[in-house]
Scaffold this active site. Structure first.
Site: not given
Ligand code: PLP
Length: 405
Positions: A123, A200, A203, A226, A364
């Site tokens: 992402h 990260d 998910q 999430k 993203c």
């Molecule tokens: N990393 C991953 C794999 C994501 O799917 C997302 C959001 O969809 C993020 C980071 C960013 O998360 P946040 O917008 O809650 O900061």
């Protein structure tokens, strides 16, 4: 622990409404999940019963809010099996957790000519903060590629790591492909070379049992929104010896020990990284979300989502011209796909008019779209409150939309 889908669905008031006079089917859970009544009630209770600014004032409301806030820290510690509560830092989300880590880790450990390995399936939140840090420090980003099934080519790691490599970072679960990455194995490789690993977990934390000690990762980040909790709350877990060597990310109240114009000393962990008034009510209500997840049971959640993924994949394969991205077996409940000759945005818009919420676009993850040479996909992502019946309705709707084109 029994899994009562009817009761679970009753817990989520937002699911019981009509959109454009159609029954709502919410398949955008990877973007954000919905909240059960228990979390909404916990959020309301903080404002009605015990709202005050935490850690500072010596009065009843502030004490009670502080206690509830710190209780959530302990719940998060238990959820991810962190060794100590001091290693759980509250942020406003995964994005802020990554920015914090990239900045502070960079200041402490990265210099001119150093390298950071970032996977191709990330992402943007787990690419750009590392690029910003690399730009400041004169370091370089090296990409760890994927294959066409959406599997990380971890066999290339040994050849990508050299004496300049400081850290490797990847998602635990891809938000586009659903791929579950073997982070324990990647951590082993990283540590064998004396480098660190940042994961990260945005998910993964909503769907899998997370044990940061078993995986032996150095950092792990995720977002409450999430995980059926409030938005504006996130977590950064880190190994104590690393967090202690890292300078603060932001300056302000709470993160200090003593402030003098001649110089300031910083607070201990985790407060060193929690400048300013945090999302007090949000963190407290996140505690209720963790309780809720515990009451449903992470094994039940994983089983239900596995069933939904298998059923949706099977039904989608019935559709001529469909292509699914992310086809390796270790997968979470996310399906990205395109239908030949139809732009994903058009599909998503038409499905919305039929009451079905999916996501379309690059999710993203531009580098991943470039890998597959596509502008975007349609993404259906499941939560444990979804049902096979909803998948049938989704497939019927999709077939109708395709027939219109
Ligand atoms: N990393 C991953 C794999 C994501 O799917 C997302 C959001 O969809 C993020 C980071 C960013 O998360 P946040 O917008 O809650 O900061």
């Amino acid at each position: 622990m029994s899994f009562d889908i009817e009761q679970i669905r009753r817990d989520f008031p937002i699911l019981h409404q009509k959109i454009y006079n159609r029954r709502l089917i919410y398949f955008d859970n990877a973007a954000t999940t919905q909240r059960p009544q228990q979390v909404i009630d916990a959020l309301n209770r903080t404002y009605i019963e015990y709202y005050g600014n935490i850690h500072r004032a010596a009065h009843f409301l502030a004490d009670k809010a502080t206690e509830a806030y710190e209780e959530t820290r302990e719940k998060v510690r238990g959820l991810i099996n962190a060794p100590a509560r001091e290693q759980v830092i509250f942020t406003k989300g995964t994005t802020e957790s990554i920015n914090l880590a990239a900045f502070s880790y960079g200041e402490a450990f990265v210099g001119e000519g150093d390298e950071i390995i970032v996977s191709e399936m990330e992402h943007h939140s787990n690419i750009v903060p590392w690029q910003l840090m690399a730009g400041r420090k004169g370091a370089k980003i090296v990409m760890l590629p994927i294959d066409d099934d959406g599997r990380l080519k971890i066999e290339l790691l040994d050849s990508l790591i050299n004496e300049h490599t400081r850290l490797i970072t990847c998602a635990h679960v891809s938000n586009v492909l659903g791929t579950i990455n073997p982070v324990k194995k990647i951590a082993e490789t990283a540590h064998a070379h004396g480098i660190h690993i940042f994961v990260d977990g945005a998910q993964a934390a909503p769907h899998l049992k997370i044990d940061v000690q078993d995986m032996n990762v150095d950092f792990y980040a995720f977002s409450a929104h999430k995980m059926y909790g409030p938005n504006g709350v996130g977590v950064l877990y880190g190994k104590r010896e690393l967090l202690e060597q890292m300078p603060p990310y932001q300056g302000g109240g709470e993160m200090i020990s003593e402030v003098r114009f001649a110089g300031t000393t910083y607070n201990e962990l985790p407060y060193k990284f929690e400048a300013g008034t945090p999302n007090i009510s949000g963190v407290i209500a996140f505690g209720a979300a963790i309780d809720y997840l515990g009451s449903v049971g992470i094994e039940n959640i994983a089983n239900q989502e596995k069933t939904l993924l298998a059923y949706a994949t099977k039904r989608l394969m019935e559709i001529p011209g469909i292509k699914i991205y992310g086809t390796q077996p270790e997968k979470s409940g996310v399906i990205s796909f395109n239908v030949e000759g139809i732009h994903p945005f058009d599909l998503g818009t038409m499905l919305d008019k039929m009451g079905i919420a999916v996501r379309t676009g690059h999710h993203c993850a531009d580098p991943l779209m470039q890998h597959f040479n596509i502008p975007g996909t349609v993404r259906a992502s499941f939560a444990f409150y979804n049902t096979p019946e909803e998948i049938d309705l989704f497939i019927d709707a999709l077939k109708k939309v395709i027939a219109l084109f």
